[in-house]
Scaffold this active site. Structure first.
Site, PDB file in Angstrom:
ATOM      1  N   GLU A  52      16.651  -6.885  32.396  1.00 47.38           N
ATOM      2  CA  GLU A  52      17.054  -5.736  33.211  1.00 47.38           C
ATOM      3  C   GLU A  52      15.903  -5.168  34.048  1.00 47.38           C
ATOM      4  O   GLU A  52      15.491  -4.012  33.873  1.00 47.38           O
ATOM      5  CB  GLU A  52      17.653  -4.645  32.325  1.00 47.38           C
ATOM      6  CG  GLU A  52      18.892  -5.107  31.575  1.00 47.38           C
ATOM      7  CD  GLU A  52      19.570  -3.983  30.797  1.00 47.38           C
ATOM      8  OE1 GLU A  52      19.014  -2.859  30.741  1.00 47.38           O
ATOM      9  OE2 GLU A  52      20.662  -4.218  30.262  1.00 47.38           O
ATOM     10  N   TYR A 207      28.461  -3.614  31.264  1.00 47.06           N
ATOM     11  CA  TYR A 207      29.048  -2.629  30.370  1.00 47.06           C
ATOM     12  C   TYR A 207      30.176  -1.833  31.005  1.00 47.06           C
ATOM     13  O   TYR A 207      31.194  -1.569  30.375  1.00 47.06           O
ATOM     14  CB  TYR A 207      27.963  -1.664  29.868  1.00 47.06           C
ATOM     15  CG  TYR A 207      27.012  -2.309  28.893  1.00 47.06           C
ATOM     16  CD1 TYR A 207      27.303  -2.384  27.537  1.00 47.06           C
ATOM     17  CD2 TYR A 207      25.829  -2.895  29.338  1.00 47.06           C
ATOM     18  CE1 TYR A 207      26.439  -3.008  26.645  1.00 47.06           C
ATOM     19  CE2 TYR A 207      24.963  -3.519  28.462  1.00 47.06           C
ATOM     20  CZ  TYR A 207      25.272  -3.575  27.108  1.00 47.06           C
ATOM     21  OH  TYR A 207      24.431  -4.207  26.233  1.00 47.06           O
ATOM     22  N   GLU A 280      24.614  -9.773  27.884  1.00 46.57           N
ATOM     23  CA  GLU A 280      24.994  -8.604  27.086  1.00 46.57           C
ATOM     24  C   GLU A 280      26.351  -8.110  27.564  1.00 46.57           C
ATOM     25  O   GLU A 280      26.617  -8.057  28.761  1.00 46.57           O
ATOM     26  CB  GLU A 280      23.993  -7.443  27.231  1.00 46.57           C
ATOM     27  CG  GLU A 280      22.667  -7.624  26.540  1.00 46.57           C
ATOM     28  CD  GLU A 280      21.773  -6.395  26.688  1.00 46.57           C
ATOM     29  OE1 GLU A 280      22.308  -5.268  26.851  1.00 46.57           O
ATOM     30  OE2 GLU A 280      20.545  -6.544  26.655  1.00 46.57           O
ATOM     31  N   TRP A 331      26.847  -7.521  22.683  1.00 43.79           N
ATOM     32  CA  TRP A 331      25.829  -6.561  22.259  1.00 43.79           C
ATOM     33  C   TRP A 331      26.524  -5.450  21.482  1.00 43.79           C
ATOM     34  O   TRP A 331      27.343  -4.744  22.028  1.00 43.79           O
ATOM     35  CB  TRP A 331      25.089  -5.969  23.470  1.00 43.79           C
ATOM     36  CG  TRP A 331      23.935  -5.118  23.040  1.00 43.79           C
ATOM     37  CD1 TRP A 331      23.927  -3.766  22.846  1.00 43.79           C
ATOM     38  CD2 TRP A 331      22.626  -5.578  22.698  1.00 43.79           C
ATOM     39  NE1 TRP A 331      22.691  -3.355  22.422  1.00 43.79           N
ATOM     40  CE2 TRP A 331      21.873  -4.448  22.314  1.00 43.79           C
ATOM     41  CE3 TRP A 331      22.014  -6.834  22.666  1.00 43.79           C
ATOM     42  CZ2 TRP A 331      20.550  -4.551  21.919  1.00 43.79           C
ATOM     43  CZ3 TRP A 331      20.703  -6.919  22.272  1.00 43.79           C
ATOM     44  CH2 TRP A 331      19.978  -5.782  21.912  1.00 43.79           C
ATOM     45  N   GLU A 338      18.006   2.195  20.272  1.00 46.83           N
ATOM     46  CA  GLU A 338      18.409   2.104  21.681  1.00 46.83           C
ATOM     47  C   GLU A 338      17.500   2.961  22.571  1.00 46.83           C
ATOM     48  O   GLU A 338      17.905   3.942  23.181  1.00 46.83           O
ATOM     49  CB  GLU A 338      19.871   2.551  21.833  1.00 46.83           C
ATOM     50  CG  GLU A 338      20.879   1.586  21.235  1.00 46.83           C
ATOM     51  CD  GLU A 338      21.059   0.318  22.057  1.00 46.83           C
ATOM     52  OE1 GLU A 338      20.646   0.308  23.233  1.00 46.83           O
ATOM     53  OE2 GLU A 338      21.603  -0.664  21.523  1.00 46.83           O
TER      54      GLU A 338
END
Length: 387
Positions: A52, A207, A280, A331, A338
């Site tokens: 990322e 996500y 992910e 994930w 986190e």
């Protein structure tokens, strides 16, 4: 699949020369990467140079949200917390050095005899974006169409193209050059050639999706990545419900599985149909006062639903859109640390009891996913169209 760098610059290098703010990091990173290739190249055949990079560069050096927490004082939310930094400048310097380090590491990888037969790439973290002016009727009509152009391609250039364009074509997207101007570093011709085609696959961490809002109101004396992109984004609700799909009470982000398919098609069309690995994809929860309740934590129906919806979207992307997706990582296996959220965010298929010897408990999502991997969807799920 091994990630070489996941935002953990050695403190000694931060203290000595500022880490990725200095081009000295390129040599040190490449030596480190090559060490991992020589040690594990005969065992590990899939590698990620950087995880990322957009988040690392922007959140760490433009808005101060993540380590090392650098930004200008005028940045909303985190500006007062930043003790140093220069928004709108450092983030581009960091990514420039990161990309050059990636190119040199890939060159070392491809020269590594032990690594023959292996592949290497970057794990990117784009969201998908829909136009902000989306009425309920437009949303319903939009859902009927499987193929559509990105309504915020300019923003995706700033998030995904920032690092994917150089590793595919050898240079930054033109839109970034136009809007960032002299603050965007330039590659030499030799660097462009080394960067071009320097990824064997495109890693994607997906996500959620958001609504894009065109934003022309920016102060040229207060530059930032956000103002350079000329786009803002936000969740949006129609009649109290998310215009995308749903956001359960404990969920960290909106659930929009169709965004995964749209994003993959965008990458296929714009970047010459590369091999893609979903590095992910998962569902995070903040359980708040229920965080220690096993009854609540283990009954994670929303996580199970999230996984089902995204696997369906992925199936459509592969089988109908003919997108070259070769791998999928959920994930995550278990709840974990986190970053700036510490242990409050729970993404795991397994609940970790932090107060009782880190005991692991299987959630409903883990039971479903394990069975799915063994047998595929059940007859009842297919009959009731639960997927």
């Amino acid at each position: 699949m091994v990630t070489i760098f996941h935002w953990d610059t050695p403190q000694d290098l931060e203290d000595e020369y500022g880490g990725f703010l200095s081009d000295r990091i390129i040599k040190d990173y490449t030596e480190y990467a090559n060490f991992t290739f020589q040690e594990y190249g005969h065992k590990v055949k899939h590698w990620i140079t950087f995880n990322e990079p957009w988040v690392f560069s922007r959140a760490g050096y433009d808005i101060g949200k993540k380590a090392p927490g650098r930004c200008s004082k005028y940045i909303k939310e985190h500006g007062e917390l930043c003790h140093a930094g220069r928004s709108g400048f450092e983030t581009y310097i960091v990514s420039h050095n990161l990309l050059l380090a990636h190119a040199d590491a890939v060159e070392a990888f491809r020269s590594c005899e032990k690594c023959k037969g292996g592949k290497i790439g970057i794990a990117h973290s784009p969201a998908w974006f829909e136009p902000h002016e989306l009425s309920q009727e437009e949303h319903e009509e939009h859902e009927k169409h499987e193929e559509h152009e990105s309504p915020a391609a300019h923003l995706i250039d700033f998030i995904l193209g920032w690092h994917l364009n150089p590793t595919t074509h050898g240079d930054y997207p033109q839109s970034m050059k136009d809007h960032v101007g002299h603050r965007l570093p330039k590659f030499t011709e030799a660097q462009k050639q080394k960067l071009k085609n320097s990824a064997d696959f495109v890693g994607i961490n997906y996500y959620t999706s958001l609504f894009a809002l065109h934003d022309e109101e920016h102060d040229p004396l207060k530059p930032s990545w956000q103002s350079d992109s000329l786009i803002d984004w936000e969740p949006r609700y129609v009649d109290r419900f998310s215009a995308f799909n749903s956001k359960p009470d404990f969920a960290r982000v909106e659930v929009y599985a169709n965004g995964l398919r749209s994003l993959l098609k965008y990458i296929k069309d714009k970047y010459n149909n590369p091999e893609i690995i979903i590095t992910e994809n998962g569902y995070g929860e903040d359980l708040g006062e229920h965080d220690t309740s096993l009854v609540v934590a283990l009954s994670d129906e929303h996580r199970k639903y999230y996984i089902q919806k995204h696997l369906l979207s992925l199936n459509q992307a592969i089988c109908e859109d003919k997108i070259n997706v070769t791998g999928y990582f959920l994930w995550s296996l278990m709840d974990n640390f986190e970053w700036q959220d510490g242990y409050n965010a729970r993404f795991g298929l397994y609940y970790v009891d932090y107060k009782n010897n880190l005991t692991r408990h299987e959630k409903k999502s883990a039971q479903w996913y394990s069975n799915f991997l063994l047998t595929g969807p059940s007859e009842s799920e297919l009959e009731h169209d639960e997927l």
